[in-house]
Design a protein around this motif. Sequence first.
Motif, short mmCIF file in Angstrom:
data_model
loop_
_atom_site.label_atom_id
_atom_site.label_comp_id
_atom_site.label_asym_id
_atom_site.label_seq_id
_atom_site.Cartn_x
_atom_site.Cartn_y
_atom_site.Cartn_z
N ARG A 1 -4.11 4.03 -2.15
CA ARG A 1 -4.38 2.60 -1.99
C ARG A 1 -3.47 1.79 -2.89
NH1 ARG A 1 -6.51 2.43 2.61
NH2 ARG A 1 -6.58 0.21 2.17
N SER A 2 -3.41 0.50 -2.63
CA SER A 2 -2.61 -0.40 -3.44
C SER A 2 -3.31 -0.66 -4.76
CB SER A 2 -2.43 -1.72 -2.69
OG SER A 2 -1.96 -2.71 -3.57
N MET B 1 1.53 -6.57 2.41
CA MET B 1 0.90 -5.34 1.94
C MET B 1 1.25 -4.16 2.83
SD MET B 1 -2.83 -6.80 0.78
CE MET B 1 -3.34 -5.37 -0.18
N PRO C 1 -4.73 -2.31 5.24
CA PRO C 1 -5.42 -2.90 4.09
C PRO C 1 -6.92 -3.01 4.40
CG PRO C 1 -3.46 -4.16 4.64
CD PRO C 1 -3.68 -3.21 5.77
N ARG D 1 -5.14 -6.16 -5.78
CA ARG D 1 -6.32 -6.61 -5.05
C ARG D 1 -6.32 -8.12 -5.05
NH1 ARG D 1 -10.96 -5.53 -7.89
NH2 ARG D 1 -12.16 -5.75 -5.99
N ASP E 1 -9.06 -3.94 -0.59
CA ASP E 1 -7.79 -4.48 -1.06
C ASP E 1 -7.78 -6.00 -0.97
OD1 ASP E 1 -6.47 -1.82 -1.27
OD2 ASP E 1 -6.77 -1.82 0.90
N LEU F 1 0.82 -1.20 0.00
CA LEU F 1 0.00 0.00 0.00
C LEU F 1 0.86 1.25 0.00
CD1 LEU F 1 -2.49 -1.29 2.69
CD2 LEU F 1 -3.05 -0.89 0.30
#
Length: 492
Positions: free
Chosen positions: A370-371, A401, A223, A374, A287, A71
């Motif tokens: 955000r990352s 993450m 996350p 997913r 996520d 992230l």
Amino acid sequence: MEEALALVSGEPWRPGPSGGRSGGDRDEGAGPGAAPGPRTEDAPERPRRPRATGWPEARALAARAGRGARLRTVRVPLERALGRVLGQPLTALCDLPSFDTSAMDGWAVAGPGPWAVPTAESVLAGRAAPPALEDGTAVRIATGARIPPEATAVVRGEHARTDASGRLLHAERTVLQGQDIRPRGQECRAGDRLVPAASVVTPAVLGLAAAAGYDELEIVPRPRAEVLILGDELLADGLPHDGLIRDALGPMIGPWLVALGAEVVAVRRIGDDARALARAVAASTADLVLTTGGTAAGPVDHVHPVLRAAGAELLIDSVAVRPGHPMLLAALAPRDGAAPRDGSAPRGSAATRGSAPAREGTGPGSDESRSAGRFLVGLPGNPLAAVSGLLTLAEPLLRGMMGLPAPVPYRVPVRGEVRGHPHDTRLVPFAYRDERLLPLRYDGPAMLRGIASADGLAAVPPGGVGPGGELEVLDLPWLPGAPSGATAECFT
């Protein structure tokens, strides 16, 4: 029960008809090399499942997947940083202390004694720089106050006395040059690295950050996780009846994820509805999506078809571990506008513009933090098997993450013999007794009574271990208190 009896007798266990929700656990007892059941000419052959990933390899793969989708960092005020993970090293913004200070209440002195006391005033903490001391003089000083220029030492109050006039100070012990003076930069200099990235923000780290001049910290956001509970036979309340059973996973998995550091945005009951599951997976902005049950190949096991239709990449499809063999890990398609999984930034993103990290939860920049990666973790539907999936796949994935390193593995001897599966790792609830592991009863895939009393899970290698043999230990993520803001939303 059949598996437990087999482990006691030493006979291999063959899976029989399941008396409860399998959610993909129907293969729970059938490992590689198990004898196939009888088959008639008219019975269609089930498709062969891929070879199960080894348990250590599955944990390592999940961790790598998480690290590849780490992230992006955000800034939060100090009061919201407790329990979070540092996204950048904590570097001193100033010298600590920022000036020479007194370590004790007493007297600041210049040169050898005795010393004249020209004033009754004291040097106090938080005041402007005091005037310089002349050689042979002294002044009262408080702990934390700035050292007057030309002072050579601090004499503790209990180690000094004044004469009857109060104008002459005598030391009752030898006075050393620089004693009880905290010199500027004694703890650190501006630019020194104080705490490495990927460290958990403890109360002590908060205090150090404040002392070093920070108002905000750059942290890795939690996350965001969404839990999808599958199964038409599950009750939300009341006693089991008419073939219906209570949902044990809904109340358990959300808090477990919170203890692992996730922010649980929703826990939803989907039932055995393939279209509803597909819509829920497609609409999720989390996520990490976790499903319970439905990971095998039965008539209501919809997870695999939904993942195929969604274009997901199946990273792990079953793990050589008992309980929890049918667990899986899949990479979902990126959200619109998100970076691809190779790590390159989307056009126009904060990363390509070179802007500073966004403040958490404020404005459109919060989405950019955000990352891009997913994931979906498919847990078996049996409760202890689901716990196995959490510790095998979800925990290392979430740690990756958040940029957390894997915990250092350790092993503890067992009190007696612990039987193992012929081919797979077994995860067994245990309690500590006299610095050894005592495996607990009620460790079947559908049972929670053992894990509810356990100090952790022990990883039993294929074939088991004898008395005194050492087993790797998986600690349970129970903390004295959940970090502020780490809450699970209500069921929907």
